[in-house]
Scaffold this active site. Sequence first.
Site, PDB file in Angstrom:
ATOM      1  N   PRO A 110       0.807  -1.225   0.000  1.00  0.00           N
ATOM      2  CG  PRO A 110      -0.956  -1.605   1.505  1.00  0.00           C
ATOM      3  CD  PRO A 110       0.340  -2.187   1.041  1.00  0.00           C
ATOM      4  N   GLY A 111       2.059   1.217   0.539  1.00  0.00           N
ATOM      5  CA  GLY A 111       2.871   2.428   0.632  1.00  0.00           C
ATOM      6  C   GLY A 111       4.134   2.423  -0.196  1.00  0.00           C
ATOM      7  CB  THR A 141      -2.887  -9.792 -11.076  1.00  0.00           C
ATOM      8  OG1 THR A 141      -2.785  -8.394 -11.330  1.00  0.00           O
ATOM      9  CG2 THR A 141      -3.713 -10.451 -12.174  1.00  0.00           C
ATOM     10  CG  ASP A 223      14.843  -6.884 -15.926  1.00  0.00           C
ATOM     11  OD1 ASP A 223      14.344  -5.757 -15.799  1.00  0.00           O
ATOM     12  OD2 ASP A 223      16.013  -7.156 -15.611  1.00  0.00           O
ATOM     13  CD  GLU A 346       4.459  -7.631 -15.001  1.00  0.00           C
ATOM     14  OE1 GLU A 346       5.586  -7.896 -15.444  1.00  0.00           O
ATOM     15  OE2 GLU A 346       3.465  -8.361 -15.156  1.00  0.00           O
ATOM     16  CB  SER A 349       5.265   5.192 -18.967  1.00  0.00           C
ATOM     17  OG  SER A 349       4.334   4.343 -19.614  1.00  0.00           O
TER      18      SER A 349
END
Length: 366
Positions: A110-111, A141, A223, A346, A349
Amino acid sequence: KQWYQRRVAITAGDKEHKYPTDQVKMMGELGLMGMVAPEELGGAGMGYLAYAVAMEEISRGCATAGVILSVNNSLYLGPLLTNGNDAQKEKWVTPFLDGDHVGCFCLSEPGNGSDAGAASTNATLRDNGQYELNGSKAWITNGYESEAAVVFATTDKSLKHKGISAFVVPKPAQGVSLGKKEDKLGIRGSSTCVINFDNCMIDEANLLGKAGDGFKIAMRTLDAGRIGVAGQALGIAQASLECAVAYSQQRQAFGKPIASLSTIQNKLADMECKIWSARLINWHAAKLKDDGHNFTKEAAMAKLVASEAATYCAHQAIQVLGGMGYVSDMPAERHYRDARITEIYEGTSEIQRLVIAGNLLKEMVQ
């Protein structure tokens, strides 16, 4: 591709927040849920180039199915295959390849969104040889459906990011609880939630690699995961383009299909160029990984340009469709909603640009 056209293109999961159980099982039967796992463990034994292509094709029909496929392959199986011992692979990899069971990846909190090294979740080694896990992980997810999780927790706070370790945690388990399902803008058929660990006892045998390896494991995992997300984004972008092309050929204005108008043609041309630019970078990153070369910069490039291409193409598709792009009768608005997350999870940008620039500067100095 033929299978996708027949079976994966769904909208009910989006409207009803329904997990696509049948589609996940079918992906498992095709070997897609364990594409990156070797054949000796029961996987498909395929490389990341094939995985990138599969991610795109599946996500063309359903971005929800795409993210479930991505998480299981890249984020759950990936660190286990790279860092797990034989016993861990037998227990935590083989049962998760056929679509009956899926895993999840617990890094964000959360932080600490982009600051992955600031993990407040902690794991304390007790005298009985077990780790006691406490803390919360956010934006997970497959949180509701997963039956195992790769969890990152601090084992030595004084070492900062070098004191983070990785564990495999079974679900359900005593001390593990789930928060509410998030009501998301897109990829609505997948469950996303907080996972809480409250005095959760984990065997020392569930430690991945060595204590303190967690941050390195997480970064290597992300990656590879970015190749999968780039594939998902490309699938959304391609579906957006196909929707725009089909509509522009049917919609009549000024006595002819709008596809004949230069304004529309310019949009379609720009969409095609952005898709192929991103696709070739992603295939290049995947090939580098398959060949054993460093691919960190290229994976970040692929994820950046593919996710931004998805957002751009989804936006332009709605412009081509006009009012029809704004209603759920057509898939354009779903593509628009699904695309947005690919610029966030993930690695945002903004983080991708930092990764690219950091690696570029190192290369130039050398």
